[in-house]
Design a protein around this motif. Sequence first.
Motif, PDB file in Angstrom:
ATOM      1  N   SER A  99      27.615 -42.561  28.050  1.00  0.00           N
ATOM      2  CA  SER A  99      28.004 -41.217  27.671  1.00  0.00           C
ATOM      3  C   SER A  99      28.798 -41.192  26.367  1.00  0.00           C
ATOM      4  CB  SER A  99      28.839 -40.607  28.793  1.00  0.00           C
ATOM      5  OG  SER A  99      29.229 -39.308  28.460  1.00  0.00           O
ATOM      6  N   GLY A 100      28.386 -40.321  25.459  1.00  0.00           N
ATOM      7  CA  GLY A 100      29.056 -40.176  24.173  1.00  0.00           C
ATOM      8  C   GLY A 100      28.371 -40.909  23.035  1.00  0.00           C
ATOM      9  N   ALA A 101      27.484 -41.856  23.350  1.00  0.00           N
ATOM     10  CA  ALA A 101      26.812 -42.638  22.314  1.00  0.00           C
ATOM     11  C   ALA A 101      25.560 -41.943  21.775  1.00  0.00           C
ATOM     12  CB  ALA A 101      26.441 -44.017  22.850  1.00  0.00           C
ATOM     13  N   SER A 102      25.020 -40.972  22.502  1.00  0.00           N
ATOM     14  CA  SER A 102      23.803 -40.294  22.059  1.00  0.00           C
ATOM     15  C   SER A 102      23.975 -39.724  20.660  1.00  0.00           C
ATOM     16  CB  SER A 102      23.443 -39.138  23.001  1.00  0.00           C
ATOM     17  OG  SER A 102      23.015 -39.617  24.233  1.00  0.00           O
ATOM     18  N   GLY A 103      23.025 -40.044  19.792  1.00  0.00           N
ATOM     19  CA  GLY A 103      23.053 -39.552  18.426  1.00  0.00           C
ATOM     20  C   GLY A 103      23.689 -40.518  17.439  1.00  0.00           C
ATOM     21  N   GLY A 104      24.259 -41.615  17.931  1.00  0.00           N
ATOM     22  CA  GLY A 104      24.870 -42.608  17.052  1.00  0.00           C
ATOM     23  C   GLY A 104      23.805 -43.364  16.270  1.00  0.00           C
ATOM     24  N   GLY A 105      24.240 -44.326  15.466  1.00  0.00           N
ATOM     25  CA  GLY A 105      23.321 -45.067  14.604  1.00  0.00           C
ATOM     26  C   GLY A 105      22.965 -46.433  15.142  1.00  0.00           C
ATOM     27  N   LEU A 106      21.803 -46.914  14.718  1.00  0.00           N
ATOM     28  CA  LEU A 106      21.370 -48.272  15.000  1.00  0.00           C
ATOM     29  C   LEU A 106      21.262 -48.954  13.649  1.00  0.00           C
ATOM     30  CD1 LEU A 106      20.453 -50.145  17.319  1.00  0.00           C
ATOM     31  CD2 LEU A 106      18.124 -49.384  16.858  1.00  0.00           C
ATOM     32  N   PHE A 107      22.010 -50.039  13.456  1.00  0.00           N
ATOM     33  CA  PHE A 107      22.194 -50.616  12.120  1.00  0.00           C
ATOM     34  C   PHE A 107      21.738 -52.065  12.053  1.00  0.00           C
ATOM     35  CE2 PHE A 107      25.265 -47.281  12.864  1.00  0.00           C
ATOM     36  CZ  PHE A 107      25.192 -46.530  11.701  1.00  0.00           C
ATOM     37  N   ASN A 108      21.291 -52.483  10.852  1.00  0.00           N
ATOM     38  CA  ASN A 108      20.915 -53.876  10.639  1.00  0.00           C
ATOM     39  C   ASN A 108      21.930 -54.579   9.737  1.00  0.00           C
ATOM     40  OD1 ASN A 108      20.356 -53.159   7.995  1.00  0.00           O
ATOM     41  ND2 ASN A 108      18.151 -53.315   8.203  1.00  0.00           N
ATOM     42  N   ALA A 109      21.667 -55.825   9.438  1.00  0.00           N
ATOM     43  CA  ALA A 109      22.616 -56.633   8.664  1.00  0.00           C
ATOM     44  C   ALA A 109      22.842 -56.086   7.256  1.00  0.00           C
ATOM     45  CB  ALA A 109      22.126 -58.075   8.582  1.00  0.00           C
TER      46      ALA A 109
ATOM     47  N   VAL B  92      12.724 -39.621  12.373  1.00  0.00           N
ATOM     48  CA  VAL B  92      12.570 -40.442  13.565  1.00  0.00           C
ATOM     49  C   VAL B  92      12.417 -41.899  13.171  1.00  0.00           C
ATOM     50  CG1 VAL B  92      11.032 -41.010  15.469  1.00  0.00           C
ATOM     51  CG2 VAL B  92      11.661 -38.658  15.041  1.00  0.00           C
ATOM     52  N   GLY B  93      11.632 -42.152  12.134  1.00  0.00           N
ATOM     53  CA  GLY B  93      11.385 -43.518  11.723  1.00  0.00           C
ATOM     54  C   GLY B  93      12.548 -44.122  10.968  1.00  0.00           C
ATOM     55  N   SER B  94      13.513 -43.325  10.575  1.00  0.00           N
ATOM     56  CA  SER B  94      14.604 -43.875   9.788  1.00  0.00           C
ATOM     57  C   SER B  94      15.962 -43.685  10.432  1.00  0.00           C
ATOM     58  CB  SER B  94      14.694 -43.232   8.420  1.00  0.00           C
ATOM     59  OG  SER B  94      13.579 -42.656   7.963  1.00  0.00           O
ATOM     60  N   VAL B  95      16.305 -42.469  10.791  1.00  0.00           N
ATOM     61  CA  VAL B  95      17.655 -42.214  11.266  1.00  0.00           C
ATOM     62  C   VAL B  95      17.927 -42.959  12.558  1.00  0.00           C
ATOM     63  CG1 VAL B  95      19.241 -40.480  12.112  1.00  0.00           C
ATOM     64  CG2 VAL B  95      17.868 -40.052  10.095  1.00  0.00           C
ATOM     65  N   LEU B  96      16.989 -42.905  13.504  1.00  0.00           N
ATOM     66  CA  LEU B  96      17.216 -43.646  14.733  1.00  0.00           C
ATOM     67  C   LEU B  96      17.327 -45.125  14.436  1.00  0.00           C
ATOM     68  CD1 LEU B  96      14.846 -41.922  17.285  1.00  0.00           C
ATOM     69  CD2 LEU B  96      17.310 -41.728  17.076  1.00  0.00           C
ATOM     70  N   LEU B  97      16.769 -45.526  13.320  1.00  0.00           N
ATOM     71  CA  LEU B  97      16.773 -46.920  12.941  1.00  0.00           C
ATOM     72  C   LEU B  97      17.746 -47.191  11.825  1.00  0.00           C
ATOM     73  CD1 LEU B  97      12.956 -47.091  12.796  1.00  0.00           C
ATOM     74  CD2 LEU B  97      14.473 -47.648  14.655  1.00  0.00           C
ATOM     75  N   ALA B  98      18.418 -46.173  11.373  1.00  0.00           N
ATOM     76  CA  ALA B  98      19.323 -46.357  10.247  1.00  0.00           C
ATOM     77  C   ALA B  98      20.184 -47.563  10.531  1.00  0.00           C
ATOM     78  CB  ALA B  98      20.190 -45.113  10.070  1.00  0.00           C
ATOM     79  N   ARG B  99      20.162 -48.459   9.633  1.00  0.00           N
ATOM     80  CA  ARG B  99      20.953 -49.666   9.745  1.00  0.00           C
ATOM     81  C   ARG B  99      20.525 -50.533  10.898  1.00  0.00           C
ATOM     82  NH1 ARG B  99      26.804 -47.781   7.745  1.00  0.00           N
ATOM     83  NH2 ARG B  99      26.035 -46.864   5.872  1.00  0.00           N
ATOM     84  N   SER B 100      19.249 -50.556  11.214  1.00  0.00           N
ATOM     85  CA  SER B 100      18.762 -51.384  12.303  1.00  0.00           C
ATOM     86  C   SER B 100      19.030 -52.842  12.000  1.00  0.00           C
ATOM     87  CB  SER B 100      17.269 -51.178  12.460  1.00  0.00           C
ATOM     88  OG  SER B 100      16.974 -49.839  12.551  1.00  0.00           O
ATOM     89  N   GLY B 101      19.793 -53.492  12.811  1.00  0.00           N
ATOM     90  CA  GLY B 101      19.928 -54.913  12.747  1.00  0.00           C
ATOM     91  C   GLY B 101      21.292 -55.530  12.547  1.00  0.00           C
TER      92      GLY B 101
END
Length: 170
Positions: A158-168, A6-15
Amino acid sequence: LGALIVGSVLLARSGLSQAQIDRSTMIQVAPSVLKIEAVSADGRYQLGSGVIVAKGKVVTNCHVTRKAQRIQVVRGGQRWTVSRQAADMLKDLCVLEVPKLEGEPVPIGRSDALKMAQDVVAIGYTGGVGVQLSDGDVVALHAWSGSNIVQSTNWFSSGASGGGLFNAEG
């Protein structure tokens, strides 16, 4: 599946903001985000996204796959069948095992490394057609169940659920 996911995958590549993603970063990131197709016993079809987090393992949201009888991950013209899944229903996270999956895992980020107003890009299969980017920034981090939930200004549909949140840093 605990706090690390939860602390990483949802945030994987946050930013990653679109302005910060150069062509080489997109070429590196895009193949790790997959379309998830789930078909239930009654024939209903669910569409979502997932991110490769380890060899043969994809993380997605359980609400995409929870009622599925058959799950496939898709990238371009390639399809791989999911052999099984491990679910953390409370956190809505499922790890899909995909034995013959080809692709590089994403580096896993940490939610506690995020800053307010930091640029992030959500990457997923919005509408199911192809990989879509959504620019945004971090609004808040909410402590929940031993993890942080990231609130951002990214749009999702719709369709984006489960995708990544990425950083610089990707």
